[in-house]
Design a protein around this motif. Structure first.
Motif, PDB file in Angstrom:
ATOM      1  N   LEU A 111       0.825  -1.214   0.000  1.00  0.00           N
ATOM      2  CA  LEU A 111       0.000   0.000   0.000  1.00  0.00           C
ATOM      3  C   LEU A 111       0.856   1.260   0.000  1.00  0.00           C
ATOM      4  N   PHE A 112       1.983   1.226   0.720  1.00  0.00           N
ATOM      5  CA  PHE A 112       2.863   2.387   0.761  1.00  0.00           C
ATOM      6  C   PHE A 112       3.391   2.714  -0.635  1.00  0.00           C
ATOM      7  N   TRP A 152      -0.589  11.786   3.794  1.00  0.00           N
ATOM      8  CA  TRP A 152      -1.077  11.389   5.120  1.00  0.00           C
ATOM      9  C   TRP A 152      -1.231   9.875   5.230  1.00  0.00           C
ATOM     10  N   ILE A 153      -1.651   9.257   4.139  1.00  0.00           N
ATOM     11  CA  ILE A 153      -1.765   7.796   4.148  1.00  0.00           C
ATOM     12  C   ILE A 153      -0.376   7.171   4.226  1.00  0.00           C
ATOM     13  N   ALA A 154       0.572   7.725   3.481  1.00  0.00           N
ATOM     14  CA  ALA A 154       1.947   7.221   3.526  1.00  0.00           C
ATOM     15  C   ALA A 154       2.532   7.377   4.929  1.00  0.00           C
ATOM     16  N   LEU A 155       2.237   8.489   5.578  1.00  0.00           N
ATOM     17  CA  LEU A 155       2.720   8.713   6.945  1.00  0.00           C
ATOM     18  C   LEU A 155       2.115   7.700   7.914  1.00  0.00           C
ATOM     19  N   PHE A 156       0.825   7.461   7.799  1.00  0.00           N
ATOM     20  CA  PHE A 156       0.169   6.475   8.654  1.00  0.00           C
ATOM     21  C   PHE A 156       0.736   5.080   8.421  1.00  0.00           C
ATOM     22  N   LEU A 157       0.938   4.707   7.163  1.00  0.00           N
ATOM     23  CA  LEU A 157       1.488   3.388   6.853  1.00  0.00           C
ATOM     24  C   LEU A 157       2.913   3.247   7.387  1.00  0.00           C
ATOM     25  N   SER A 158       3.696   4.316   7.314  1.00  0.00           N
ATOM     26  CA  SER A 158       5.047   4.292   7.876  1.00  0.00           C
ATOM     27  C   SER A 158       5.000   4.104   9.387  1.00  0.00           C
ATOM     28  N   PHE A 159       4.074   4.789  10.035  1.00  0.00           N
ATOM     29  CA  PHE A 159       3.904   4.642  11.482  1.00  0.00           C
ATOM     30  C   PHE A 159       3.516   3.207  11.837  1.00  0.00           C
ATOM     31  N   ALA A 160       2.549   2.650  11.113  1.00  0.00           N
ATOM     32  CA  ALA A 160       2.099   1.281  11.390  1.00  0.00           C
ATOM     33  C   ALA A 160       3.233   0.281  11.168  1.00  0.00           C
ATOM     34  N   PHE A 161       4.015   0.484  10.126  1.00  0.00           N
ATOM     35  CA  PHE A 161       5.152  -0.401   9.869  1.00  0.00           C
ATOM     36  C   PHE A 161       6.177  -0.289  10.994  1.00  0.00           C
ATOM     37  N   GLY A 162       6.418   0.922  11.461  1.00  0.00           N
ATOM     38  CA  GLY A 162       7.369   1.136  12.546  1.00  0.00           C
ATOM     39  C   GLY A 162       6.943   0.461  13.838  1.00  0.00           C
ATOM     40  N   VAL A 163       5.646   0.518  14.141  1.00  0.00           N
ATOM     41  CA  VAL A 163       5.139  -0.152  15.341  1.00  0.00           C
ATOM     42  C   VAL A 163       5.365  -1.657  15.234  1.00  0.00           C
ATOM     43  N   GLY A 164       5.060  -2.217  14.090  1.00  0.00           N
ATOM     44  CA  GLY A 164       5.280  -3.645  13.876  1.00  0.00           C
ATOM     45  C   GLY A 164       6.744  -4.032  13.994  1.00  0.00           C
TER      46      GLY A 164
END
Length: 109
Positions: free
Chosen positions: A3-4, A11-23
């Motif tokens: 998706l990234f 904003w979607i790219a930022l959210f996806l980066s955040f979610a990937f970082g948490v994982g």
């Protein structure tokens, strides 16, 4: 990753980066806990040194490779292929999960 590579909305790219970082952080916590509980204390410096060297080497080489591939193809194609490789490795690990056994490396003396 998939998706990234396909999104053009920041904003979607930022959210996806955040979610990937948490994982990634959760994975790192599990890996560090397993290392600390299954390795002898005197072996930990060597293990962490080797881990750091391999991570740095892998990151550097993969950055060069991805940069080269993006020059040959477009970004979306490279991210899509990367996502397929990640999906394949996750599937392989899931199938082989029964064969993964931890072996403690504590010295008995």
């Amino acid at each position: 990753t998939f998706l990234f590579g396909l999104t053009a909305v920041p904003w979607i790219a930022l959210f996806l980066s955040f979610a990937f970082g948490v994982g990634e952080q959760l994975k790192s916590i599990v890996m560090q806990t397993l290392l600390q509980t299954n390795a002898a204390a005197e072996q930990l410096p060597k293990i962490y040194s080797a881990q750091s060297a391999l991570l740095s080497l892998t990151f550097g080489l993969s950055s060069l490779l991805v940069g080269y591939l993006i020059e040959l193809a477009n970004v979306q194609t490279v991210f899509s292929v990367s996502a397929l490789i990640l999906l394949g490795s996750a599937g392989y690990a899931y199938i082989r999960r029964g064969n993964l056994k931890l072996q403690s490396f504590h010295n008995s003396d």
